[in-house]
Structure formats: C-alpha cells, structure tokens
Design an enzyme around this catalytic site. Structure first.
Site, PDB file in Angstrom:
ATOM      1  N   THR A  70      -1.180   5.838 -11.253  1.00 49.82           N
ATOM      2  CA  THR A  70      -1.767   4.558 -11.326  1.00 49.82           C
ATOM      3  C   THR A  70      -2.829   4.364 -12.220  1.00 49.82           C
ATOM      4  O   THR A  70      -3.728   5.496 -12.393  1.00 49.82           O
ATOM      5  CB  THR A  70      -2.137   3.612 -10.218  1.00 49.82           C
ATOM      6  N   THR A 126       0.680   0.994 -13.483  1.00 48.05           N
ATOM      7  CA  THR A 126       1.359   2.390 -13.002  1.00 48.05           C
ATOM      8  C   THR A 126       2.616   2.778 -13.635  1.00 48.05           C
ATOM      9  O   THR A 126       3.258   1.931 -14.202  1.00 48.05           O
ATOM     10  CB  THR A 126       1.551   2.364 -11.315  1.00 48.05           C
ATOM     11  N   GLU A 129       9.243   4.754 -11.072  1.00 47.00           N
ATOM     12  CA  GLU A 129       9.041   3.954  -9.875  1.00 47.00           C
ATOM     13  C   GLU A 129       9.874   3.933  -8.768  1.00 47.00           C
ATOM     14  O   GLU A 129       9.610   3.448  -7.712  1.00 47.00           O
ATOM     15  CB  GLU A 129       8.637   2.578 -10.295  1.00 47.00           C
ATOM     16  N   ASP A 187       9.397   5.079  -5.188  1.00 42.37           N
ATOM     17  CA  ASP A 187       8.422   4.406  -4.180  1.00 42.37           C
ATOM     18  C   ASP A 187       9.202   3.865  -3.156  1.00 42.37           C
ATOM     19  O   ASP A 187       8.820   3.246  -2.255  1.00 42.37           O
ATOM     20  CB  ASP A 187       7.520   3.379  -4.879  1.00 42.37           C
ATOM     21  N   SER A 206       4.452  -0.943  -2.775  1.00 38.54           N
ATOM     22  CA  SER A 206       3.285  -0.199  -3.571  1.00 38.54           C
ATOM     23  C   SER A 206       2.167  -0.293  -2.627  1.00 38.54           C
ATOM     24  O   SER A 206       1.984  -0.987  -1.639  1.00 38.54           O
ATOM     25  CB  SER A 206       2.877  -1.157  -4.789  1.00 38.54           C
ATOM     26  N   SER A 207       1.163   0.615  -3.020  1.00 43.13           N
ATOM     27  CA  SER A 207      -0.016   0.492  -2.533  1.00 43.13           C
ATOM     28  C   SER A 207      -1.156   0.002  -3.177  1.00 43.13           C
ATOM     29  O   SER A 207      -2.487   0.070  -3.022  1.00 43.13           O
ATOM     30  CB  SER A 207      -0.431   2.025  -2.065  1.00 43.13           C
ATOM     31  N   GLY A 248      -2.063   7.097  -5.307  1.00 48.85           N
ATOM     32  CA  GLY A 248      -0.987   6.695  -4.497  1.00 48.85           C
ATOM     33  C   GLY A 248      -1.502   5.965  -3.300  1.00 48.85           C
ATOM     34  O   GLY A 248      -1.980   4.989  -3.112  1.00 48.85           O
TER      35      GLY A 248
END
Length: 602
Positions: free
Chosen positions: A413, A431, A457, A460, A485-486, A509
């Site tokens: 990201t 990201t 992606e 994730d 997501s974070s 992350g």
C-alpha cells in the site's frame, strides 16, 4: 497521564542506529507477516509548515504533482488523482491503477467514505488458493499468478469522487504523470532496492525487460526510466474516462495476461471488469478524548481495530512513563495486550459487509465503552502470549457461526493525505497488495515498453475457506466479494467544534493498524510534533510474537517484555505514514522517514 518525553533523544539514538545499517534479527517468514516491503534506509523526518493547503505522499514526484494541482486551484480530490497517477509510475511496488483504494473525504457534504476495493471475479470459489490436497498454497505461489488478481477498482472510484468533488477537468489531472512517463524519472534508491530483492518480478517477461538489464540486474539509482506504455494508457484514460480502462484494448490485455499466466491463470474476465462498481459507504466516526476519529468501515478492519486498541487503553489505569525518551515496558505491555484482544476480534468478525453481517447487526458494538472495558479487564501483569487472546462477544445474545481466520501474510500500500485551500481534507490509502502485486506487468495492448502492475489482492482473503471441521471463515473467497483490508485512512475532528484536526494513514499490511494507532496516540494524546511522532520506533503484534523496530528500544525494554511473557524480537518495520495536522498557525505535516515521502504546500 503522560510523563516526561524527550523526542530529540528518541530520534537521535534511533536514527543513528538505523542509518548505521542496523538489520532485523527475525526470520523471513515473520517478515512476510509484518514488513510487507523491504527497508531501504532512513532519512531525517522534516516538519512541514504552511498556511493554506498541503499534500503528503510517498514519493517527492507524486507530492509535486499534487502541489501543482492545488496551486492551479484544484480540489483535494483533483490533487489525489494526480498524485495517484504519478505513484503508479514512480512507486509501482506499492499502488497503482491495477489495484484499489479507500478514500475518506471531508467536505461541505460531511465525511464520505469511497470504496474502490478490488472484488473477486464471478468464477472463483473457496478452493482458489488450495492445492490438490486441499492445503493452502505457499504465499508467493498464490500471489505471483493470475489467480490472485482481483477486479481493479481504483480508476472507477476516482472518477466517481471526481464527478462529485472535482474542480479541474479530469484530463488535466493526468498531465503530470504523462509528462513524467514520457520524459522519464530517475530510479530512486528505494525502487532500486526493492527491484533487486524481489524474487518473482523477473519471471514476468515484460517486467524483466522493463525494470532490469539483460543480465537481470535492476536499473541503477538515477537511471532515467521512461514508460511510454503508461503514458499512452493515461492519455486514453484522460480522454475517455475510466471506460477506457475497463473496456477496449487496455481491458483486453489485462484479461489476457491474467487468464494465460504460466503460473496459474485467473478467472477474471471482461464481464467482471464491466460489472465493477465503486461504493459510497457510511464512515465510522468514534469519540476519543476530545476528538472525533473518522475511519473506514468494513471491508476495512483498520478503523475498528485501531479504535478498539485506543478504547481499551482508555479503560486501563496505566500511566505513560518513559525510558530514555521512549514508552517504557509497562505501557508497551498494556498496549500489546489490548492489541492481541483487538486482533482476535478482527480475525473472528470482520469481512465484506455485503456478505457477512456485523455481530448484533452493528459494527459499532465492537467499540462500545462497556464492551471495551470488559475486554481490557482481561489484561494481566503477564502476557496472555501467542494465541492466548480469544475473540469477545459484543452482541451477547447473538450466536456467531464463523471460525476465526488463521494468520497469514498481508502486504503493501501507499498513503496520501491532502488539505486544499477550501479546507476540504482527504485521506486515501491505495494498494496493489504485495510489493509489485501479482508480478504481472501489462502494457495495455500498446506494444510499448512499460505499463502498470496488476494487484494480487485476492490473497487478502483467507486461503482456507473453512476449518477442518467445516466451520466457515467470514473472510473466505466468494464471487463478487471484497477482501478484508487493514487500510486505515483517517480524518480527525475536534469533538466540540467539528473542525478538521488531522489527516493520516500508512502502508504496512496488518501493521497499518499499529502505525495508525501509535500515530494517533503520540500526535494527539502525547502532543508531539508530526516529525517527532514519525521518528518514534514501532512495537507490533498481530496476536502472536512481538516485534520491536530494530535498534529502536533499549535492551532493558526487550528484557522487561520477555520477562512478562512476550516473545520479543527485533526487525525492520517499514511504515510509510503521512500526517497533516491543523495548528493555530495553519497546517503542519511530515512524511515517514522510513520511505521517500514528502510534504509540500503553501
């Protein structure tokens, strides 16, 4: 209470150690979990001061593009589009038009949350990342392939927010990126370092020819890298809008490279591209001290987990004492323990809200003071240790049918913070997931050198769709679903006046959650200047081992935490936090010294 902090002492010892080449002592498997991108050295953090507008981004060329747009009278949204276009070119390892983003905006219409997260293609199922024996693939085997590519959402979302909040013409916003792509930019030390260390990017023929020489060596620092393919792609998008990306030659090339990838073709097709829709979600704004902290709702786990950490700390009678200008072991112990509890809830509950209902039907139940106080009461003098934290039950009358997700790596990201001359504040985290994403470079069908990288992606999602007993995991792969997501783009407001106070966010992350939480605490509670905040060393746990930033804390702190039962080691923790904050004099800000960011404005 907060006692005696000497930020200058913090920065001196920490900067000297890292600039001298301090290295991590952890193993590579741990690095995958908490250090998504390799370290490339540390610069001195500088405090920006301005009065009218400012932009903070992860690369000086991208910051300059946003500054040009703001000086031309553009809005924060206009500037963000220009910044992101340049980041696609100069920071390809972290974000770009082949990926997605969360954008948080404060304007005359209030706070809005724009979801440009990638989605899973219609043809996938829960076995996507399982081998023939039903076991999860190794991360890089899953990521560096067509199967990991989600439907990119960035351009559709940016176009949507521009239609509502743009001031300058859409095509004008791509001019800086087109100019740089045509004339070339100097390869930075960071880009060179990551190209050199990446184990899979050379496997892609287009990427190997573009980023490396004939012997497989990355282009040296300062090499003038031109990207005519990306310049042509941006010209088409500037003229035709996001439709030029989601159909036609650009889309044809994207689909072909995904489906025909030699390491495993993906399911993404033309129908998936045409079906993609960005979403406008209701942001979650949470009271904390004298502020109102606004962040992104699920599928982001960022805001909920950050505010659980901050809320539980408020319930604990722990004073912030300092050891040589750094938080002492006692405070770190409590911070790490409440983090374990927050990450346990995250693993249990958070996923795409269009597929998984919030516990009790309301995500904010996870942030209720009574619930957080009960959770904080579980913190003891000694650590609960790896795996010791269990999820709570914020809706006590509701049975939860899902199993917690096992730990697995989360990656990349980039973050952008902007405040324009009209006071509109923006925080956007974008990201392509891992460094260099799926390691698939597409030239958009132009036949020219260069292009942009596709995301990975879908990694994730939980690789395992269910436990061995058949209990489903909330964040499993499903068609049309957005992976958890974070990313934690954050806007802060004064609780009494409603005035904007700060814009911030970070890559990293799952550790984004820690970088954001620590920044909020040090910036708004400890009241350090932005550059001092970003120079503080990190302390991170995802529920298991504890990682302290290499050479950041005294040995006595490591020993004290180990004595309390924490499994502590040191490592590089490459955050990339951007911060803008309102002051009586105007705006101040800083970019994380661990990357190559910059703040500009007037």
């Amino acid at each position: 209470m907060f006692h005696l902090i000497s930020a200058s002492g913090v920065r001196h010892g920490f900067l000297v150690a890292l600039l001298a080449g301090a290295v991590s002592v952890c193993q590579a498997s741990d690095s995958a979990a908490v250090a998504p991108e390799a370290a490339s050295g540390l610069a001195a953090s500088q405090l920006f001061q301005g009065q009218h507008f400012a932009v903070a981004a992860a690369n000086p060329l991208a910051t300059e593009a946003g500054y040009r747009i703001l000086r031309a009278g553009g809005s924060a949204v206009d500037a963000a589009i220009a910044v992101q276009a340049v980041l696609t070119l100069v920071e390809p390892q972290s974000s770009g038009i082949g990926g997605g983003a969360f954008l948080l905006l404060s304007s005359e219409q209030g706070v809005q949350a724009y979801d440009g997260r990638e989605v899973a293609p219609a043809g996938v199922d829960g076995s996507l990342f399982l081998d023939d024996q039903g076991e999860p693939l190794a991360f890089l085997d899953a990521a560096a392939s067509g199967r990991s590519v989600g439907v990119p959402g960035l351009l559709r979302m940016l176009e949507q927010v521009h239609q509502q909040h743009g001031v300058l013409a859409w095509e004008q916003l791509f001019a800086p990126a087109i100019e740089l792509a045509e004339t070339g930019f100097a390869v930075s030390h960071r880009l060179h370092t990551l190209l050199d260390s990446d184990p899979r990017l050379r496997d892609d023929p287009l990427a190997a020819r573009f980023y490396y020489d004939a012997e497989g060596h990355p282009h040296p620092v300062g090499y003038p890298l031109r990207n005519p393919a990306l310049a042509e792609i941006f010209r088409q998008v500037a003229a035709g809008g996001s439709d030029a990306f989601y159909q036609g030659a650009i889309a044809e090339d994207l689909v072909s490279r995904v489906q025909q990838h030699p390491q495993g073709g993906g399911e993404l097709n033309h129908a998936d591209l045409l079906a993609y829709q960005p979403l406008i979600r209701e942001p979650i704004c949470t009271p904390w001290k004298k502020f109102n902290v606004c962040g992104f709702p699920p599928p982001s786990s960022g805001h909920l987990t950050v505010m659980q950490i901050l809320g539980m700390l408020e319930s604990l009678p722990v004073e912030v004492t300092m050891d040589d200008g750094l938080p002492a072991a006692d405070w770190l112990h409590h911070y790490l323990e409440v983090s374990r509890l927050a990450f346990a809830d995250r693993a249990q509950y958070i996923a795409d809200p269009d597929f998984v209902e919030a516990p009790g039907g309301d995500w904010t139940l996870l942030l209720q003071p009574e619930y957080l106080a009960a959770r904080a009461a579980l913190v003891a003098p000694n650590s609960m240790g790896s795996g010791g934290a269990q999820a709570g039950n914020p809706a006590e009358t509701t049975l939860w049918s899902y199993a917690p997700q096992p730990n697995q790596p989360e990656y990349g990201t980039s973050h952008i913070s902007i405040v324009d001359a009209q006071g509109r504040a923006l925080a956007m985290t974008s990201t392509i997931e891992a460094a260099f994403g799926a390691r698939i470079l597409t030239d958009g069908g132009t036949g020219l050198p260069g292009g942009y990288l596709l995301n990975n992606e879908l990694t994730d999602f939980s690789f395992r769709p269910a436990t061995d007993e058949g209990q489903l995991i909330a964040n499993r792969v499903e068609p049309g679903k957005r992976p958890r997501s974070s990313m934690s783009p954050t806007l802060v407001f004064d609780a009494e006046s409603g005035d904007w106070v700060a814009s911030l966010g970070s890559p990293g992350g799952a550790a984004i959650i820690h970088y954001t939480a620590r920044t909020l605490i040090a910036l708004l509670d400890w009241q350090l200047a932005a550059d001092q905040v970003l120079s503080l060393p990190h302390a991170v746990t995802l529920g298991g081992p504890v990682w302290l930033e290499a050479s950041g804390f005294p040995v006595t702190t490591l020993e004290a935490l180990n004595e309390r039962g924490h499994d502590v080691s040191e490592r590089e923790l490459t955050s990339g936090t951007q911060v803008l904050i309102k002051t009586p004099e105007g705006i101040t800000g800083a970019a994380d010294p661990r990357r190559e960011g910059r703040v500009m404005g007037e």
